[in-house]
Design a protein around this motif. Structure first.
Motif, PDB file in Angstrom:
ATOM      1  N   GLY A 258       0.787  -1.235   0.000  1.00  0.00           N
ATOM      2  CA  GLY A 258       0.000   0.000   0.000  1.00  0.00           C
ATOM      3  C   GLY A 258       0.816   1.280   0.000  1.00  0.00           C
ATOM      4  O   GLY A 258       0.241   2.373  -0.026  1.00  0.00           O
ATOM      5  N   ARG A 259       2.143   1.185   0.011  1.00  0.00           N
ATOM      6  CA  ARG A 259       3.020   2.359   0.044  1.00  0.00           C
ATOM      7  C   ARG A 259       3.596   2.640  -1.346  1.00  0.00           C
ATOM      8  O   ARG A 259       4.204   1.753  -1.946  1.00  0.00           O
ATOM      9  CB  ARG A 259       4.186   2.144   1.015  1.00  0.00           C
ATOM     10  CG  ARG A 259       3.800   1.959   2.483  1.00  0.00           C
ATOM     11  CD  ARG A 259       5.028   1.717   3.330  1.00  0.00           C
ATOM     12  NE  ARG A 259       5.719   0.468   2.993  1.00  0.00           N
ATOM     13  CZ  ARG A 259       6.878   0.389   2.358  1.00  0.00           C
ATOM     14  NH1 ARG A 259       7.508   1.497   1.972  1.00  0.00           N
ATOM     15  NH2 ARG A 259       7.425  -0.787   2.097  1.00  0.00           N
ATOM     16  N   PRO A 260       3.450   3.857  -1.843  1.00  0.00           N
ATOM     17  CA  PRO A 260       4.053   4.211  -3.136  1.00  0.00           C
ATOM     18  C   PRO A 260       5.532   4.567  -2.945  1.00  0.00           C
ATOM     19  O   PRO A 260       5.855   5.534  -2.245  1.00  0.00           O
ATOM     20  CB  PRO A 260       3.236   5.426  -3.580  1.00  0.00           C
ATOM     21  CG  PRO A 260       2.798   6.067  -2.291  1.00  0.00           C
ATOM     22  CD  PRO A 260       2.635   4.963  -1.285  1.00  0.00           C
ATOM     23  N   LEU A 261       6.413   3.788  -3.534  1.00  0.00           N
ATOM     24  CA  LEU A 261       7.848   4.011  -3.337  1.00  0.00           C
ATOM     25  C   LEU A 261       8.339   5.212  -4.140  1.00  0.00           C
ATOM     26  O   LEU A 261       7.980   5.384  -5.303  1.00  0.00           O
ATOM     27  CB  LEU A 261       8.634   2.765  -3.749  1.00  0.00           C
ATOM     28  CG  LEU A 261       8.280   1.454  -3.040  1.00  0.00           C
ATOM     29  CD1 LEU A 261       9.270   0.353  -3.439  1.00  0.00           C
ATOM     30  CD2 LEU A 261       8.262   1.620  -1.516  1.00  0.00           C
ATOM     31  N   PHE A 262       9.162   6.048  -3.510  1.00  0.00           N
ATOM     32  CA  PHE A 262       9.766   7.224  -4.149  1.00  0.00           C
ATOM     33  C   PHE A 262       8.700   8.141  -4.755  1.00  0.00           C
ATOM     34  O   PHE A 262       8.908   8.726  -5.826  1.00  0.00           O
ATOM     35  CB  PHE A 262      10.770   6.794  -5.225  1.00  0.00           C
ATOM     36  CG  PHE A 262      11.896   5.937  -4.694  1.00  0.00           C
ATOM     37  CD1 PHE A 262      12.930   6.492  -3.961  1.00  0.00           C
ATOM     38  CD2 PHE A 262      11.903   4.569  -4.918  1.00  0.00           C
ATOM     39  CE1 PHE A 262      13.965   5.701  -3.464  1.00  0.00           C
ATOM     40  CE2 PHE A 262      12.924   3.766  -4.416  1.00  0.00           C
ATOM     41  CZ  PHE A 262      13.947   4.336  -3.688  1.00  0.00           C
ATOM     42  N   LEU A 263       7.573   8.275  -4.070  1.00  0.00           N
ATOM     43  CA  LEU A 263       6.484   9.104  -4.591  1.00  0.00           C
ATOM     44  C   LEU A 263       6.935  10.552  -4.783  1.00  0.00           C
ATOM     45  O   LEU A 263       6.630  11.170  -5.808  1.00  0.00           O
ATOM     46  CB  LEU A 263       5.273   9.051  -3.657  1.00  0.00           C
ATOM     47  CG  LEU A 263       4.074   9.900  -4.087  1.00  0.00           C
ATOM     48  CD1 LEU A 263       3.531   9.422  -5.430  1.00  0.00           C
ATOM     49  CD2 LEU A 263       2.992   9.895  -3.021  1.00  0.00           C
ATOM     50  N   LYS A 264       7.650  11.112  -3.824  1.00  0.00           N
ATOM     51  CA  LYS A 264       8.103  12.504  -3.903  1.00  0.00           C
ATOM     52  C   LYS A 264       8.927  12.732  -5.168  1.00  0.00           C
ATOM     53  O   LYS A 264       8.726  13.713  -5.891  1.00  0.00           O
ATOM     54  CB  LYS A 264       8.929  12.851  -2.661  1.00  0.00           C
ATOM     55  CG  LYS A 264       9.538  14.252  -2.667  1.00  0.00           C
ATOM     56  CD  LYS A 264      10.270  14.510  -1.356  1.00  0.00           C
ATOM     57  CE  LYS A 264      10.994  15.847  -1.357  1.00  0.00           C
ATOM     58  NZ  LYS A 264      12.170  15.829  -2.284  1.00  0.00           N
TER      59      LYS A 264
ATOM     60  N   TYR B  33      -6.773   6.894  -3.671  1.00  0.00           N
ATOM     61  CA  TYR B  33      -6.846   5.786  -4.623  1.00  0.00           C
ATOM     62  C   TYR B  33      -6.201   4.529  -4.031  1.00  0.00           C
ATOM     63  O   TYR B  33      -6.744   3.425  -4.130  1.00  0.00           O
ATOM     64  CB  TYR B  33      -6.137   6.184  -5.920  1.00  0.00           C
ATOM     65  CG  TYR B  33      -6.146   5.121  -6.991  1.00  0.00           C
ATOM     66  CD1 TYR B  33      -7.172   5.051  -7.920  1.00  0.00           C
ATOM     67  CD2 TYR B  33      -5.105   4.195  -7.085  1.00  0.00           C
ATOM     68  CE1 TYR B  33      -7.176   4.083  -8.920  1.00  0.00           C
ATOM     69  CE2 TYR B  33      -5.096   3.222  -8.077  1.00  0.00           C
ATOM     70  CZ  TYR B  33      -6.134   3.169  -8.988  1.00  0.00           C
ATOM     71  OH  TYR B  33      -6.128   2.195  -9.970  1.00  0.00           O
ATOM     72  N   LEU B  34      -5.041   4.703  -3.406  1.00  0.00           N
ATOM     73  CA  LEU B  34      -4.337   3.564  -2.815  1.00  0.00           C
ATOM     74  C   LEU B  34      -5.126   2.953  -1.662  1.00  0.00           C
ATOM     75  O   LEU B  34      -5.185   1.728  -1.519  1.00  0.00           O
ATOM     76  CB  LEU B  34      -2.956   4.006  -2.322  1.00  0.00           C
ATOM     77  CG  LEU B  34      -1.965   4.479  -3.386  1.00  0.00           C
ATOM     78  CD1 LEU B  34      -0.688   5.001  -2.739  1.00  0.00           C
ATOM     79  CD2 LEU B  34      -1.648   3.358  -4.360  1.00  0.00           C
ATOM     80  N   SER B  35      -5.743   3.791  -0.841  1.00  0.00           N
ATOM     81  CA  SER B  35      -6.492   3.290   0.321  1.00  0.00           C
ATOM     82  C   SER B  35      -7.720   2.488  -0.094  1.00  0.00           C
ATOM     83  O   SER B  35      -8.150   1.579   0.626  1.00  0.00           O
ATOM     84  CB  SER B  35      -6.904   4.458   1.226  1.00  0.00           C
ATOM     85  OG  SER B  35      -7.857   5.277   0.584  1.00  0.00           O
ATOM     86  N   LYS B  36      -8.273   2.823  -1.257  1.00  0.00           N
ATOM     87  CA  LYS B  36      -9.473   2.119  -1.728  1.00  0.00           C
ATOM     88  C   LYS B  36      -9.159   0.876  -2.546  1.00  0.00           C
ATOM     89  O   LYS B  36     -10.065   0.111  -2.883  1.00  0.00           O
ATOM     90  CB  LYS B  36     -10.321   3.085  -2.567  1.00  0.00           C
ATOM     91  CG  LYS B  36     -10.938   4.223  -1.750  1.00  0.00           C
ATOM     92  CD  LYS B  36     -11.711   5.183  -2.632  1.00  0.00           C
ATOM     93  CE  LYS B  36     -12.325   6.301  -1.799  1.00  0.00           C
ATOM     94  NZ  LYS B  36     -13.041   7.300  -2.657  1.00  0.00           N
ATOM     95  N   SER B  37      -7.897   0.682  -2.858  1.00  0.00           N
ATOM     96  CA  SER B  37      -7.509  -0.476  -3.664  1.00  0.00           C
ATOM     97  C   SER B  37      -7.453  -1.745  -2.813  1.00  0.00           C
ATOM     98  O   SER B  37      -6.843  -1.766  -1.741  1.00  0.00           O
ATOM     99  CB  SER B  37      -6.142  -0.233  -4.305  1.00  0.00           C
ATOM    100  OG  SER B  37      -5.676  -1.383  -4.965  1.00  0.00           O
ATOM    101  N   GLU B  38      -8.081  -2.792  -3.289  1.00  0.00           N
ATOM    102  CA  GLU B  38      -8.031  -4.081  -2.583  1.00  0.00           C
ATOM    103  C   GLU B  38      -6.647  -4.705  -2.690  1.00  0.00           C
ATOM    104  O   GLU B  38      -6.166  -5.341  -1.752  1.00  0.00           O
ATOM    105  CB  GLU B  38      -9.091  -5.023  -3.149  1.00  0.00           C
ATOM    106  CG  GLU B  38     -10.525  -4.585  -2.892  1.00  0.00           C
ATOM    107  CD  GLU B  38     -11.534  -5.590  -3.405  1.00  0.00           C
ATOM    108  OE1 GLU B  38     -11.120  -6.668  -3.888  1.00  0.00           O
ATOM    109  OE2 GLU B  38     -12.742  -5.292  -3.335  1.00  0.00           O
TER     110      GLU B  38
END
Length: 241
Positions: free
Chosen positions: A24-30, A57-62
């Motif tokens: 659930g974590r987007p890597l290197f988002l910044k 969007y990420l929180s709602k993704s299964e």
């Protein structure tokens, strides 16, 4: 999903980012957002990226482990996802040199623009010939990049990679490697390839992968080394690669 018909659809005016999501974590988002916003400024697209929409969007993704794609044009902000094909796949890559040349004088190639189909086409042609990806050279016959990754070479335990000026995308993983390892940017021509013992490629989904072979019409250049690749791969595991 509603898509507006604009210059992004008509002419490829726009940019995108592909981000690895781990638990659930987007890597290197910044870093991805900073690059995307620079590209939007280049294209004259006046839009600030709202990270709240991405996290929503990420929180709602299964699914919690996947590849997130952000697509932005004048009238569109699109979030999509697909399977991360690199997860738990540490295969060695075989590259085929593309007949198409990177034009280092082009302004577009330095951005991850919506004009991306040449990469996809050359990748497909390489696959059809039994290779994993294509390798581009520029108009000066310097090594540029593969159809989806930056490339690195090792000689006497020293790592080299083509400079941005050779006509390559400034990859987020490439930036990370340059910041954390001793890597020299150097223009590399075809005749030098056989001098290297090790080769690897990088992007924000795979991390790094070893290259065992580069093929052109006249010869196959093989690489036996993998020590540096494995070291970096081990270090990247803490992020989820």
């Amino acid at each position: 999903m509603k898509i507006e018909f604009d210059d992004g659809y008509s002419f490829g005016k726009g940019a995108f980012e592909t981000i690895k999501v781990v638990d659930g974590r987007p890597l290197f988002l910044k870093e991805h957002i900073e690059r995307l916003e620079k590209s939007l400024k280049f294209f004259g697209i006046n839009r600030k990226i709202e990270c709240d929409k991405i996290y929503d969007y990420l929180s709602k993704s299964e699914e919690k482990n996947f590849a997130l794609k952000i697509i932005v044009s004048d009238e569109n902000f699109i979030l999509t996802s697909r399977e991360d094909h690199y997860k738990n796949n540490y295969k060695k890559f075989k590259l085929k040199i593309s007949d198409a040349k990177r034009n280092s004088t082009s302004k577009i190639i330095y951005h991850k623009s919506l004009c991306y189909y040449e990469n996809i086409l050359e990748h497909k042609l390489a696959n059809e010939s039994g290779y994993d990806s294509s390798l581009f050279f520029n108009e000066k016959n310097e090594v540029a990049e593969t159809s989806f990754a930056n490339i690195f070479f090792v000689k006497e335990n020293k790592i080299y990679t083509p400079p941005i000026s050779s006509g390559i995308l400034k990859g987020t993983m490439r930036d990370f490697l340059l910041e954390n390892y001793e890597i020299k940017e150097k223009a590399i021509n075809f005749g030098e390839l056989s001098d290297f013992e090790e080769c690897f490629i990088s992007n924000s989904l795979m991390g790094v992968r070893n290259v065992s072979l580069i093929n052109c019409e006249k010869e196959k250049i093989k690489f036996s080394g993998e020590d540096n690749t494995k070291l970096i791969q081990d270090n990247l595991k803490k992020f989820g690669f």
